[in-house]
Design a protein around this motif. Structure first.
Motif, PDB file in Angstrom:
ATOM      1  N   GLU A 153      41.773 -11.078  -9.699  1.00  0.00           N
ATOM      2  CA  GLU A 153      41.411 -12.385 -10.265  1.00  0.00           C
ATOM      3  C   GLU A 153      40.283 -13.036  -9.474  1.00  0.00           C
ATOM      4  N   GLN A 154      40.274 -12.840  -8.152  1.00  0.00           N
ATOM      5  CA  GLN A 154      39.209 -13.399  -7.315  1.00  0.00           C
ATOM      6  C   GLN A 154      38.012 -12.455  -7.179  1.00  0.00           C
ATOM      7  N   LEU A 155      38.269 -11.146  -7.308  1.00  0.00           N
ATOM      8  CA  LEU A 155      37.213 -10.141  -7.117  1.00  0.00           C
ATOM      9  C   LEU A 155      37.216  -9.186  -8.315  1.00  0.00           C
ATOM     10  N   PRO A 156      36.727  -9.616  -9.470  1.00  0.00           N
ATOM     11  CA  PRO A 156      36.840  -8.792 -10.675  1.00  0.00           C
ATOM     12  C   PRO A 156      35.913  -7.569 -10.717  1.00  0.00           C
ATOM     13  N   ARG A 157      34.848  -7.573  -9.909  1.00  0.00           N
ATOM     14  CA  ARG A 157      33.938  -6.418  -9.899  1.00  0.00           C
ATOM     15  C   ARG A 157      34.479  -5.355  -8.950  1.00  0.00           C
ATOM     16  N   PRO A 158      34.679  -4.112  -9.436  1.00  0.00           N
ATOM     17  CA  PRO A 158      35.254  -3.070  -8.574  1.00  0.00           C
ATOM     18  C   PRO A 158      34.532  -2.885  -7.241  1.00  0.00           C
ATOM     19  N   ALA A 159      33.212  -2.948  -7.239  1.00  0.00           N
ATOM     20  CA  ALA A 159      32.476  -2.760  -5.985  1.00  0.00           C
ATOM     21  C   ALA A 159      32.804  -3.872  -4.985  1.00  0.00           C
ATOM     22  N   ASP A 160      32.936  -5.106  -5.479  1.00  0.00           N
ATOM     23  CA  ASP A 160      33.292  -6.223  -4.592  1.00  0.00           C
ATOM     24  C   ASP A 160      34.729  -6.081  -4.087  1.00  0.00           C
ATOM     25  N   PHE A 161      35.621  -5.695  -4.981  1.00  0.00           N
ATOM     26  CA  PHE A 161      37.026  -5.486  -4.620  1.00  0.00           C
ATOM     27  C   PHE A 161      37.122  -4.476  -3.470  1.00  0.00           C
ATOM     28  N   LEU A 162      36.417  -3.357  -3.630  1.00  0.00           N
ATOM     29  CA  LEU A 162      36.449  -2.303  -2.613  1.00  0.00           C
ATOM     30  C   LEU A 162      35.784  -2.763  -1.321  1.00  0.00           C
ATOM     31  N   ARG A 163      34.654  -3.433  -1.421  1.00  0.00           N
ATOM     32  CA  ARG A 163      33.940  -3.881  -0.215  1.00  0.00           C
ATOM     33  C   ARG A 163      34.804  -4.842   0.602  1.00  0.00           C
ATOM     34  N   HIS A 164      35.444  -5.787  -0.059  1.00  0.00           N
ATOM     35  CA  HIS A 164      36.292  -6.747   0.660  1.00  0.00           C
ATOM     36  C   HIS A 164      37.537  -6.077   1.240  1.00  0.00           C
ATOM     37  N   LEU A 165      38.070  -5.095   0.541  1.00  0.00           N
ATOM     38  CA  LEU A 165      39.232  -4.391   1.079  1.00  0.00           C
ATOM     39  C   LEU A 165      38.830  -3.566   2.303  1.00  0.00           C
ATOM     40  N   LYS A 166      37.655  -2.964   2.270  1.00  0.00           N
ATOM     41  CA  LYS A 166      37.197  -2.222   3.454  1.00  0.00           C
ATOM     42  C   LYS A 166      37.084  -3.163   4.652  1.00  0.00           C
ATOM     43  N   ARG A 167      36.559  -4.362   4.436  1.00  0.00           N
ATOM     44  CA  ARG A 167      36.480  -5.346   5.524  1.00  0.00           C
ATOM     45  C   ARG A 167      37.874  -5.692   6.038  1.00  0.00           C
ATOM     46  N   LYS A 168      38.788  -5.952   5.120  1.00  0.00           N
ATOM     47  CA  LYS A 168      40.156  -6.307   5.513  1.00  0.00           C
ATOM     48  C   LYS A 168      40.776  -5.204   6.368  1.00  0.00           C
ATOM     49  N   ALA A 169      40.485  -3.949   6.040  1.00  0.00           N
ATOM     50  CA  ALA A 169      41.032  -2.818   6.780  1.00  0.00           C
ATOM     51  C   ALA A 169      40.281  -2.552   8.088  1.00  0.00           C
ATOM     52  N   GLY A 170      39.220  -3.321   8.338  1.00  0.00           N
ATOM     53  CA  GLY A 170      38.454  -3.124   9.559  1.00  0.00           C
ATOM     54  C   GLY A 170      37.436  -2.012   9.461  1.00  0.00           C
ATOM     55  N   LEU A 171      37.029  -1.676   8.237  1.00  0.00           N
ATOM     56  CA  LEU A 171      36.037  -0.627   8.006  1.00  0.00           C
ATOM     57  C   LEU A 171      34.688  -1.250   7.668  1.00  0.00           C
ATOM     58  N   ALA A 172      33.623  -0.567   7.990  1.00  0.00           N
ATOM     59  CA  ALA A 172      32.275  -1.067   7.694  1.00  0.00           C
ATOM     60  C   ALA A 172      32.036  -1.051   6.190  1.00  0.00           C
ATOM     61  N   ASP A 173      31.364  -2.099   5.708  1.00  0.00           N
ATOM     62  CA  ASP A 173      31.052  -2.217   4.271  1.00  0.00           C
ATOM     63  C   ASP A 173      30.253  -1.032   3.749  1.00  0.00           C
ATOM     64  N   ASN A 174      29.278  -0.615   4.532  1.00  0.00           N
ATOM     65  CA  ASN A 174      28.268   0.328   4.039  1.00  0.00           C
ATOM     66  C   ASN A 174      28.506   1.759   4.497  1.00  0.00           C
ATOM     67  N   GLU A 175      29.703   2.068   4.980  1.00  0.00           N
ATOM     68  CA  GLU A 175      29.999   3.437   5.411  1.00  0.00           C
ATOM     69  C   GLU A 175      31.189   3.974   4.625  1.00  0.00           C
ATOM     70  N   TRP A 176      31.253   5.290   4.526  1.00  0.00           N
ATOM     71  CA  TRP A 176      32.381   5.948   3.899  1.00  0.00           C
ATOM     72  C   TRP A 176      33.017   6.860   4.943  1.00  0.00           C
ATOM     73  N   PRO A 177      34.132   6.432   5.558  1.00  0.00           N
ATOM     74  CA  PRO A 177      34.742   7.240   6.618  1.00  0.00           C
ATOM     75  C   PRO A 177      35.097   8.638   6.111  1.00  0.00           C
ATOM     76  N   GLN A 178      34.891   9.604   6.949  1.00  0.00           N
ATOM     77  CA  GLN A 178      35.071  11.001   6.557  1.00  0.00           C
ATOM     78  C   GLN A 178      36.498  11.300   6.108  1.00  0.00           C
ATOM     79  N   HIS A 179      37.476  10.731   6.764  1.00  0.00           N
ATOM     80  CA  HIS A 179      38.870  11.055   6.470  1.00  0.00           C
ATOM     81  C   HIS A 179      39.595   9.913   5.756  1.00  0.00           C
TER      82      HIS A 179
END
Length: 197
Positions: A158-184
Protein backbone atom coordinates in the motif's frame (compact mmCIF):
# COMPACT_ATOMS: atom_id res chain seq x y z
CA UNK A 1 2.35 -19.17 -5.52
CA UNK A 2 1.60 -20.00 -1.92
CA UNK A 3 -1.88 -20.24 -0.53
CA UNK A 4 -2.78 -19.30 3.01
CA UNK A 5 -2.95 -22.70 4.57
CA UNK A 6 -0.70 -24.76 6.75
CA UNK A 7 -0.90 -25.84 10.35
CA UNK A 8 -3.21 -23.03 11.47
CA UNK A 9 -5.86 -24.36 9.11
CA UNK A 10 -6.10 -21.88 6.23
CA UNK A 11 -8.53 -18.99 6.13
CA UNK A 12 -9.90 -18.08 9.53
CA UNK A 13 -13.57 -17.89 10.37
CA UNK A 14 -14.91 -14.50 11.46
CA UNK A 15 -15.22 -15.72 15.07
CA UNK A 16 -11.55 -16.77 15.10
CA UNK A 17 -10.46 -13.40 13.69
CA UNK A 18 -12.43 -11.55 16.37
CA UNK A 19 -11.02 -13.83 19.07
CA UNK A 20 -7.42 -13.15 17.96
CA UNK A 21 -8.05 -9.39 18.06
CA UNK A 22 -9.53 -9.75 21.56
CA UNK A 23 -6.50 -11.80 22.68
CA UNK A 24 -4.14 -9.12 21.33
CA UNK A 25 -5.97 -6.26 23.06
CA UNK A 26 -6.23 -8.18 26.35
CA UNK A 27 -2.51 -9.01 26.24
CA UNK A 28 -1.63 -5.31 25.81
CA UNK A 29 -4.02 -4.30 28.60
CA UNK A 30 -2.40 -6.91 30.84
CA UNK A 31 1.03 -5.49 30.04
CA UNK A 32 -0.21 -2.07 31.13
CA UNK A 33 -1.55 -3.52 34.37
CA UNK A 34 -5.06 -2.72 33.16
CA UNK A 35 -6.48 -6.20 32.78
CA UNK A 36 -6.56 -9.74 34.03
CA UNK A 37 -3.83 -12.13 32.94
CA UNK A 38 -4.39 -12.70 29.24
CA UNK A 39 -2.93 -16.17 29.10
CA UNK A 40 -4.27 -18.43 26.38
CA UNK A 41 -6.06 -21.57 27.55
CA UNK A 42 -5.75 -24.00 24.62
CA UNK A 43 -8.82 -25.95 25.74
CA UNK A 44 -10.94 -22.80 25.45
CA UNK A 45 -9.85 -21.94 21.90
CA UNK A 46 -11.15 -23.25 18.60
CA UNK A 47 -9.15 -26.05 16.95
CA UNK A 48 -7.80 -23.53 14.41
CA UNK A 49 -6.44 -21.24 17.11
CA UNK A 50 -5.02 -24.21 19.06
CA UNK A 51 -2.96 -25.33 16.06
CA UNK A 52 0.62 -24.09 15.63
CA UNK A 53 0.68 -20.82 13.70
CA UNK A 54 2.53 -17.59 13.06
CA UNK A 55 1.33 -14.00 12.90
CA UNK A 56 2.42 -10.37 12.95
CA UNK A 57 0.62 -7.89 15.18
CA UNK A 58 0.62 -4.28 13.96
CA UNK A 59 -0.33 -1.34 16.17
CA UNK A 60 -1.32 2.09 14.86
CA UNK A 61 -2.26 5.38 16.48
CA UNK A 62 -3.97 8.03 14.35
CA UNK A 63 -2.90 6.20 11.20
CA UNK A 64 0.77 6.07 12.24
CA UNK A 65 2.71 2.90 12.99
CA UNK A 66 3.17 2.39 16.76
CA UNK A 67 4.65 -1.11 16.77
CA UNK A 68 4.88 -4.25 14.67
CA UNK A 69 6.34 -7.57 15.77
CA UNK A 70 5.69 -11.07 14.53
CA UNK A 71 6.72 -14.57 13.62
CA UNK A 72 7.35 -15.74 10.07
CA UNK A 73 6.80 -19.40 10.88
CA UNK A 74 5.31 -21.39 13.75
CA UNK A 75 7.60 -21.60 16.77
CA UNK A 76 7.55 -25.24 17.77
CA UNK A 77 4.16 -26.23 19.07
CA UNK A 78 3.14 -22.68 20.09
CA UNK A 79 -0.47 -22.17 19.06
CA UNK A 80 -1.63 -19.38 16.79
CA UNK A 81 -3.52 -17.86 19.72
CA UNK A 82 -0.39 -17.89 21.92
CA UNK A 83 1.72 -16.46 19.08
CA UNK A 84 -0.67 -13.52 18.70
CA UNK A 85 -0.64 -12.93 22.47
CA UNK A 86 3.17 -12.87 22.63
CA UNK A 87 3.56 -10.70 19.54
CA UNK A 88 0.93 -8.21 20.72
CA UNK A 89 2.87 -7.63 23.93
CA UNK A 90 6.15 -7.45 22.01
CA UNK A 91 4.73 -4.91 19.54
CA UNK A 92 3.38 -2.77 22.38
CA UNK A 93 6.35 -2.89 24.72
CA UNK A 94 9.45 -4.24 22.98
CA UNK A 95 9.54 -2.88 19.43
CA UNK A 96 12.96 -1.13 19.46
CA UNK A 97 11.70 1.61 17.13
CA UNK A 98 9.23 2.97 19.69
CA UNK A 99 9.00 3.66 23.42
CA UNK A 100 6.78 1.24 25.35
CA UNK A 101 3.07 1.88 24.91
CA UNK A 102 1.50 4.10 27.57
CA UNK A 103 -1.87 3.74 29.29
CA UNK A 104 -3.47 6.73 27.51
CA UNK A 105 -2.66 5.14 24.12
CA UNK A 106 -4.62 1.92 24.70
CA UNK A 107 -8.18 3.13 23.98
CA UNK A 108 -7.42 4.78 20.60
CA UNK A 109 -4.99 2.03 19.54
CA UNK A 110 -5.87 0.21 16.31
CA UNK A 111 -4.75 -3.42 16.22
CA UNK A 112 -4.37 -5.49 13.06
CA UNK A 113 -3.11 -9.02 12.59
CA UNK A 114 -1.48 -10.75 9.64
CA UNK A 115 -1.67 -14.55 9.91
CA UNK A 116 1.28 -15.88 7.95
CA UNK A 117 0.83 -18.60 5.35
CA UNK A 118 3.56 -21.02 4.27
CA UNK A 119 6.55 -19.54 2.51
CA UNK A 120 7.84 -20.65 -0.86
CA UNK A 121 11.35 -20.11 -2.25
CA UNK A 122 11.78 -17.78 -5.20
CA UNK A 123 14.47 -18.29 -7.82
CA UNK A 124 16.43 -15.08 -7.85
CA UNK A 125 19.66 -15.13 -9.82
CA UNK A 126 19.10 -11.44 -10.47
CA UNK A 127 16.93 -8.56 -9.36
CA UNK A 128 14.89 -8.77 -12.56
CA UNK A 129 14.19 -12.48 -11.90
CA UNK A 130 12.91 -11.69 -8.43
CA UNK A 131 10.77 -8.77 -9.58
CA UNK A 132 9.22 -10.96 -12.29
CA UNK A 133 8.34 -13.66 -9.74
CA UNK A 134 6.57 -11.31 -7.29
CA UNK A 135 2.81 -10.74 -7.23
CA UNK A 136 2.51 -7.05 -6.24
CA UNK A 137 -0.12 -6.32 -3.64
CA UNK A 138 -0.35 -9.99 -2.70
CA UNK A 139 3.04 -11.44 -1.75
CA UNK A 140 5.02 -10.84 1.38
CA UNK A 141 8.75 -11.13 0.78
CA UNK A 142 11.69 -12.36 2.85
CA UNK A 143 15.27 -11.60 1.80
CA UNK A 144 18.29 -13.24 3.40
CA UNK A 145 22.01 -12.90 2.63
CA UNK A 146 24.41 -14.29 5.21
CA UNK A 147 23.38 -12.90 8.60
CA UNK A 148 21.25 -10.14 7.08
CA UNK A 149 17.52 -10.72 6.84
CA UNK A 150 14.38 -8.66 6.36
CA UNK A 151 10.72 -9.03 5.46
CA UNK A 152 7.87 -6.89 4.25
CA UNK A 153 4.29 -8.00 4.82
CA UNK A 154 1.92 -7.82 1.85
CA UNK A 155 0.29 -4.74 3.44
CA UNK A 156 3.51 -2.76 2.72
CA UNK A 157 2.51 -2.73 -0.96
CA UNK A 158 0.00 0.00 0.00
CA UNK A 159 2.91 2.37 0.72
CA UNK A 160 5.28 0.98 -1.94
CA UNK A 161 3.15 -0.17 -4.90
CA UNK A 162 6.01 -0.26 -7.44
CA UNK A 163 7.87 -3.61 -7.25
CA UNK A 164 11.28 -1.99 -7.72
CA UNK A 165 10.62 0.40 -4.81
CA UNK A 166 9.26 -2.42 -2.64
CA UNK A 167 12.43 -4.45 -3.25
CA UNK A 168 14.80 -1.50 -2.81
CA UNK A 169 13.29 -0.55 0.56
CA UNK A 170 13.31 -4.15 1.74
CA UNK A 171 16.99 -4.47 0.82
CA UNK A 172 17.68 -1.38 2.95
CA UNK A 173 15.67 -2.81 5.84
CA UNK A 174 17.73 -6.02 5.64
CA UNK A 175 20.95 -4.01 5.69
CA UNK A 176 21.79 -4.68 2.04
CA UNK A 177 23.01 -2.11 -0.48
CA UNK A 178 20.33 -0.74 -2.82
CA UNK A 179 22.41 -1.12 -5.96
CA UNK A 180 24.02 -4.52 -5.35
CA UNK A 181 22.80 -8.07 -5.76
CA UNK A 182 24.47 -10.29 -3.13
CA UNK A 183 25.82 -13.50 -4.61
CA UNK A 184 24.11 -15.82 -2.14
CA UNK A 185 20.84 -13.94 -1.70
CA UNK A 186 17.84 -16.13 -0.91
CA UNK A 187 14.22 -15.03 -1.20
CA UNK A 188 10.86 -16.45 -0.20
CA UNK A 189 7.33 -15.22 -0.75
CA UNK A 190 4.32 -15.82 1.45
CA UNK A 191 0.74 -14.67 1.76
CA UNK A 192 -1.25 -13.56 4.76
CA UNK A 193 -4.76 -13.25 6.02
CA UNK A 194 -4.95 -9.64 7.19
CA UNK A 195 -7.67 -8.24 9.44
CA UNK A 196 -8.05 -5.52 12.03
CA UNK A 197 -10.35 -3.84 14.49
Amino acid sequence: MPSLSGEAGGLLAAADRQRLLAIARAAIAEGLGDGRAAGVDPAAESPTLQAPGAAFVTLELQGQLRGCIGSLEPRGSRSLAADVRENAQAAAFRDPRFPPLQQHELAPLHISISVIGPREPLACASESDLLAALSPGVDGLILEAGTRRGTFLPSVWEQLPRPADFLRHLKRKAGLADNEWPQHLQAWCYRTQYFGE
